[in-house]
Design a protein around this motif. Sequence first.
Motif, mmCIF file in Angstrom:
data_model
loop_
_atom_site.group_PDB
_atom_site.id
_atom_site.type_symbol
_atom_site.label_atom_id
_atom_site.label_comp_id
_atom_site.label_asym_id
_atom_site.label_seq_id
_atom_site.Cartn_x
_atom_site.Cartn_y
_atom_site.Cartn_z
ATOM 1 N N GLU A 178 1.207 7.694 -13.301
ATOM 2 C CA GLU A 178 0.105 6.963 -13.936
ATOM 3 C C GLU A 178 -0.236 5.702 -13.167
ATOM 4 N N ASP A 179 0.778 5.003 -12.675
ATOM 5 C CA ASP A 179 0.554 3.782 -11.909
ATOM 6 C C ASP A 179 -0.212 4.067 -10.624
ATOM 7 N N VAL A 180 0.142 5.152 -9.951
ATOM 8 C CA VAL A 180 -0.550 5.543 -8.723
ATOM 9 C C VAL A 180 -1.985 5.949 -9.042
ATOM 10 N N LEU A 181 -2.170 6.719 -10.088
ATOM 11 C CA LEU A 181 -3.519 7.131 -10.481
ATOM 12 C C LEU A 181 -4.397 5.936 -10.809
ATOM 13 N N ARG A 182 -3.834 4.942 -11.472
ATOM 14 C CA ARG A 182 -4.586 3.736 -11.830
ATOM 15 C C ARG A 182 -5.174 3.074 -10.582
ATOM 16 N N VAL A 183 -4.460 3.152 -9.474
ATOM 17 C CA VAL A 183 -4.885 2.479 -8.247
ATOM 18 C C VAL A 183 -5.758 3.368 -7.363
ATOM 19 N N GLY A 188 -19.802 4.156 -8.903
ATOM 20 C CA GLY A 188 -19.701 3.717 -7.515
ATOM 21 C C GLY A 188 -18.657 2.649 -7.323
ATOM 22 N N GLU A 189 -17.885 2.381 -8.370
ATOM 23 C CA GLU A 189 -16.838 1.370 -8.307
ATOM 24 C C GLU A 189 -15.496 2.020 -8.550
ATOM 25 N N SER A 190 -14.428 1.295 -8.233
ATOM 26 C CA SER A 190 -13.097 1.784 -8.564
ATOM 27 C C SER A 190 -12.936 1.711 -10.065
ATOM 28 N N GLY A 191 -12.187 2.644 -10.628
ATOM 29 C CA GLY A 191 -12.031 2.672 -12.066
ATOM 30 C C GLY A 191 -10.669 3.164 -12.457
ATOM 31 N N ASP A 192 -10.278 2.922 -13.687
ATOM 32 C CA ASP A 192 -8.973 3.355 -14.167
ATOM 33 C C ASP A 192 -9.009 4.839 -14.495
ATOM 34 N N ALA A 193 -7.835 5.444 -14.426
ATOM 35 C CA ALA A 193 -7.708 6.885 -14.713
ATOM 36 C C ALA A 193 -7.859 7.140 -16.187
ATOM 37 N N GLY A 211 -9.657 0.224 5.157
ATOM 38 C CA GLY A 211 -10.461 0.265 3.945
ATOM 39 C C GLY A 211 -9.644 0.640 2.723
ATOM 40 N N LEU A 212 -8.764 1.617 2.875
ATOM 41 C CA LEU A 212 -7.895 2.045 1.780
ATOM 42 C C LEU A 212 -6.977 0.900 1.352
ATOM 43 N N ARG A 213 -6.427 0.197 2.320
ATOM 44 C CA ARG A 213 -5.538 -0.927 2.021
ATOM 45 C C ARG A 213 -6.273 -1.998 1.207
ATOM 46 N N TYR A 214 -7.492 -2.330 1.620
ATOM 47 C CA TYR A 214 -8.250 -3.339 0.880
ATOM 48 C C TYR A 214 -8.726 -2.814 -0.470
ATOM 49 N N PHE A 215 -9.019 -1.532 -0.572
ATOM 50 C CA PHE A 215 -9.384 -0.923 -1.856
ATOM 51 C C PHE A 215 -8.226 -1.113 -2.845
ATOM 52 N N ILE A 216 -7.014 -0.830 -2.378
ATOM 53 C CA ILE A 216 -5.830 -0.977 -3.231
ATOM 54 C C ILE A 216 -5.615 -2.442 -3.594
ATOM 55 N N ARG A 217 -5.768 -3.331 -2.625
ATOM 56 C CA ARG A 217 -5.598 -4.761 -2.907
ATOM 57 C C ARG A 217 -6.624 -5.234 -3.936
ATOM 58 N N GLU A 218 -7.848 -4.753 -3.829
ATOM 59 C CA GLU A 218 -8.881 -5.123 -4.797
ATOM 60 C C GLU A 218 -8.493 -4.660 -6.195
ATOM 61 N N LYS A 219 -7.959 -3.461 -6.297
ATOM 62 C CA LYS A 219 -7.536 -2.936 -7.601
ATOM 63 C C LYS A 219 -6.376 -3.753 -8.171
ATOM 64 N N LEU A 220 -5.453 -4.152 -7.312
ATOM 65 C CA LEU A 220 -4.260 -4.855 -7.776
ATOM 66 C C LEU A 220 -4.501 -6.344 -8.019
ATOM 67 N N GLU A 221 -5.299 -6.970 -7.154
ATOM 68 C CA GLU A 221 -5.441 -8.420 -7.205
ATOM 69 C C GLU A 221 -6.822 -8.883 -7.655
ATOM 70 N N GLY A 222 -7.832 -8.024 -7.512
ATOM 71 C CA GLY A 222 -9.178 -8.377 -7.940
ATOM 72 C C GLY A 222 -9.922 -9.344 -7.047
ATOM 73 N N VAL A 235 0.831 -1.198 0.000
ATOM 74 C CA VAL A 235 0.000 0.000 0.000
ATOM 75 C C VAL A 235 0.867 1.251 0.000
ATOM 76 N N ALA A 236 1.934 1.236 0.778
ATOM 77 C CA ALA A 236 2.777 2.426 0.964
ATOM 78 C C ALA A 236 3.317 2.983 -0.347
ATOM 79 N N ARG A 237 3.589 2.128 -1.303
ATOM 80 C CA ARG A 237 4.166 2.630 -2.561
ATOM 81 C C ARG A 237 3.170 3.475 -3.366
ATOM 82 N N TYR A 238 1.885 3.425 -3.014
ATOM 83 C CA TYR A 238 0.864 4.195 -3.716
ATOM 84 C C TYR A 238 0.415 5.437 -2.942
#
Length: 165
Positions: free
Chosen positions: A147-152, A160-165, A80-91, A55-58
Amino acid sequence: MNTLPDDSTLIELSLADYSDTDIARMYGVTQQAVTKRLAAMNIQRRGAKGASSIVARYLPWDISGRDDVKRLNNQAAYTGLRYFIREKLEGRLTPRGEFAVGVFKRNLMKGFVVDFDDAEGFVYRERRKEDGNLVVRWPSGQAGLTEDVLRVLVWDQDSGESGDA
């Protein structure tokens, strides 16, 4: 007497973000038995080399050297933020992760972002125009918004869902 699963299953559960306590309950053993077995396989759980470092790298905030890092890691907004990022990265998420990210997304839908305050830690704050579609309040002038950070870290408010930049 109940026993733990084979090493590969135990590693798989660990990587799926099940806590030692969760695994212990699944197999009817103690949390200490799980921790000891993982340690024997040189698997480090949590801490500087665990989920928090992913998470820290983002994020624009470095909490790794703080005396209160354990408190910060356990705050609801950060969880919540940590799991949001994990969901984006791992699905995929554990049931615990699905619950935490659900709460997190409800706060996003209510118009909040995660901010970091030196005294309070990770907190939800009302979204400002300058926050754009980010799920965090990026400090003004802070580098690293790639761009990588924005993607996450981008939130698609319309769906209402996470989305790509």
